[in-house]
Design a protein around this motif. Structure first.
Motif, PDB file in Angstrom:
ATOM      1  N   ALA A 278     -34.103  54.750  -1.254  1.00 23.56           N
ATOM      2  CA  ALA A 278     -32.720  54.283  -1.376  1.00 23.56           C
ATOM      3  C   ALA A 278     -32.543  52.901  -0.755  1.00 23.56           C
ATOM      4  N   ILE A 279     -33.174  52.680   0.393  1.00 30.02           N
ATOM      5  CA  ILE A 279     -33.075  51.369   1.049  1.00 30.02           C
ATOM      6  C   ILE A 279     -33.733  50.292   0.191  1.00 30.02           C
ATOM      7  N   ALA A 280     -34.905  50.598  -0.371  1.00 31.77           N
ATOM      8  CA  ALA A 280     -35.584  49.623  -1.225  1.00 31.77           C
ATOM      9  C   ALA A 280     -34.726  49.274  -2.440  1.00 31.77           C
ATOM     10  N   ARG A 281     -34.048  50.267  -3.015  1.00 33.49           N
ATOM     11  CA  ARG A 281     -33.168  50.015  -4.165  1.00 33.49           C
ATOM     12  C   ARG A 281     -32.015  49.102  -3.768  1.00 33.49           C
ATOM     13  N   ASP A 282     -31.421  49.370  -2.618  1.00 33.53           N
ATOM     14  CA  ASP A 282     -30.289  48.550  -2.167  1.00 33.53           C
ATOM     15  C   ASP A 282     -30.736  47.140  -1.784  1.00 33.53           C
ATOM     16  N   LEU A 283     -31.949  47.024  -1.242  1.00 34.93           N
ATOM     17  CA  LEU A 283     -32.448  45.697  -0.884  1.00 34.93           C
ATOM     18  C   LEU A 283     -32.597  44.812  -2.119  1.00 34.93           C
ATOM     19  N   ARG A 284     -33.035  45.411  -3.209  1.00 35.53           N
ATOM     20  CA  ARG A 284     -33.173  44.629  -4.444  1.00 35.53           C
ATOM     21  C   ARG A 284     -31.809  44.148  -4.939  1.00 35.53           C
ATOM     22  N   LYS A 285     -30.783  44.974  -4.709  1.00 37.46           N
ATOM     23  CA  LYS A 285     -29.444  44.586  -5.146  1.00 37.46           C
ATOM     24  C   LYS A 285     -28.848  43.483  -4.264  1.00 37.46           C
ATOM     25  N   MET A 286     -29.297  43.433  -3.003  1.00 39.70           N
ATOM     26  CA  MET A 286     -28.706  42.479  -2.069  1.00 39.70           C
ATOM     27  C   MET A 286     -29.097  41.042  -2.376  1.00 39.70           C
ATOM     28  N   GLY A 287     -30.306  40.849  -2.912  1.00 42.02           N
ATOM     29  CA  GLY A 287     -30.731  39.489  -3.223  1.00 42.02           C
ATOM     30  C   GLY A 287     -32.129  39.209  -2.725  1.00 42.02           C
TER      31      GLY A 287
END
Length: 479
Positions: A278-287
């Motif tokens: 989940a963190i890796a997915r959100d990191l990709r969304k952050m930029g």
């Protein structure tokens, strides 16, 4: 001598004639003393080991040669959770949660190296500590010594004779309770002596120790009352023994085992793999700071240029790569903290369910009280994790700031033969970094956290005394 004391003395003589019970009592006292000595030696050994490893990690970090600051971000360092003096009395969750953490940039690691994962499987069944002996073993001994205190009198017919001689029901029960209370006092004395020995250690806090002593005294008193309550409610000693052993098994074995399962089923907790995905997915969304077309970092770059009033990153008075590292760490740390807060909230709800079950089992309430006062409960572990993350973030951002201010952008982007040497900063900077120092809670904070558990145990004691008073009025009547 009063009738109550005479009855208490006679009951103690009756207990003393039971050789098996006396041997068991002597073994309990010996077991408690061994638990005090072994637990204190074990905790002192662990504390010394952690202190040595902490100093070794600090020395290794300080001894690093001239490096690029971002290399030190990834080099990281180890920190260790220190133990409070009361951990020798009740180690709590420390054996399961881990005691060390590796701190590095861009990641928020978990604690590792818990005793359960490094020791034999026997550790999973409970460590030999004063808290464990008083919680589980002492009540069982009191049961075998006092189960027939009143049932025996009714079964043999001596109760009616005592009442015909003018011995009132209250005095009879009071004498039996005095005898069993004296036994409980002697059974708990070695553990309390160990608690007093802990008081002489540096960092020992008086208020939590008083709460622990009061909680265990109320707990043993509760068992003494419950034993007489059951013994007065049945007509045969055998029935009293079976009922009390069943009560002990439910209160100390069944409910403490079922409560965590109920909590886990009611409040599911994501495992480490699920959280990492989940963190890796959100990191990709952050930029992506390495992508010049990334919307977030393109806007961030423009904001930095506008702030300094320049047109290109080469004209900035600071190293833009270091500024980007500062922003990236701020964003990832914010994301990590959000997931950590969600995990802490879920675990707090789980603990709330377990504590609610503690209303049905004074043993659960006592464990909560004991761990909270000792600072070895989940709240204590969370305190360590939060302080570790605060230290990690400050350390990484200090290194990122060093890159922004101490390494020029031209050198940081150069690829010539001497570029690597120009990107480095003096190793003296690592020695100036502050070391991790855990801030222990105050005695008032620990005592306050233990009050709910103490209230439940005392509440059980008050209810048990009220029920015993009701049963006493009907003692000896035909049923």
């Amino acid at each position: 001598m009063s009738i109550v004391r005479l009855i208490a003395r006679d009951e103690l003589r009756m207990m003393a004639r039971n050789r098996v019970a006396m041997i068991a009592f002597a073994l309990l006292v010996l077991l408690t003393l061994v638990a005090v000595v072994s637990s204190r030696a074990h905790q002192n050994g662990i504390a010394g080991l952690r202190d040595r490893h902490a100093r070794a990690a600090e020395t290794a970090f300080d001894a690093q040669p001239d490096r690029h600051p971002h290399r030190m971000v990834h080099y990281g360092t180890f920190i260790f959770r220190p133990l409070g003096p009361l951990a020798a009395f009740d180690p709590g969750v420390d054996a399961y949660t881990g005691n060390s953490m590796f701190l590095e940039g861009h990641r928020q690691n978990t604690a590792n190296f818990g005793d359960v994962r490094q020791s034999s499987l026997l550790v999973r069944f409970g460590q030999l500590t004063p808290a464990f002996v008083l919680q589980a073993v002492a009540p069982l001994l009191l049961i075998f010594l006092g189960y027939g205190a009143l049932a025996r009198e009714m079964e043999s017919g001596t109760l009616r004779l005592l009442m015909l001689q003018g011995v009132g029901r209250r005095r009879l029960v009071g004498g039996k309770l005095l005898a069993l209370g004296a036994v409980a006092l002697v059974a708990g004395a070695p553990a309390m002596i160990g608690l007093l020995l802990i008081a002489g250690q540096p960092g020992a806090l008086v208020l939590p120790m008083l709460i622990i002593a009061l909680g265990y005294a109320a707990y043993l008193a509760l068992w003494a009352v419950l034993i007489l309550l059951v013994s007065a409610s049945v007509r045969r000693s055998r029935d009293a023994l079976l009922a009390l052993v069943a009560l002990w098994a439910v209160a100390l074995v069944l409910l403490p085992r079922v409560a965590p399962d109920l909590a886990s089923a009611a409040v599911p907790l994501a495992n480490r793999l699920q959280t990492d995905v989940a963190i890796a997915r959100d990191l990709r969304k952050m930029g992506d700071s390495h992508n010049p077309d990334d919307p977030h970092f393109a806007a961030f770059k423009q904001s930095v240029l506008d702030r300094y009033g320049v047109a290109t990153v080469e004209d900035l008075p600071v190293n833009y790569k270091g500024v980007v590292a500062l922003e990236g760490e701020r964003m990832t740390a914010s994301l990590f903290n959000r997931y950590a807060a969600a995990s802490f909230a879920a675990q707090a709800r789980q603990n709330g369910i377990v504590e609610a079950v503690g209303l049905l089992s004074p043993a659960i309430a006592l464990r909560s009280l004991s761990m909270a006062a000792a600072g070895t409960d989940f709240a204590g572990h969370r305190r360590f994790l939060e302080q570790a993350e605060a230290y990690r973030y400050a350390l990484v951002q200090r290194l990122n700031r060093m890159q922004a201010d101490g390494v020029s952008y031209a050198d940081d982007t150069a690829v010539d033969a001497g570029a690597d040497r120009r990107k480095r900063v003096s190793g003296d900077h690592w020695q100036a970094m502050p070391n991790f120092r855990f801030v222990a809670p105050t005695g008032t904070a620990l005592a306050t956290a233990a009050l709910p558990g103490l209230a439940i145990v005392i509440g059980w004691l008050v209810i048990a005394l009220a029920l015993l008073a009701i049963v006493t009025r009907r003692l000896g009547e035909r049923r």
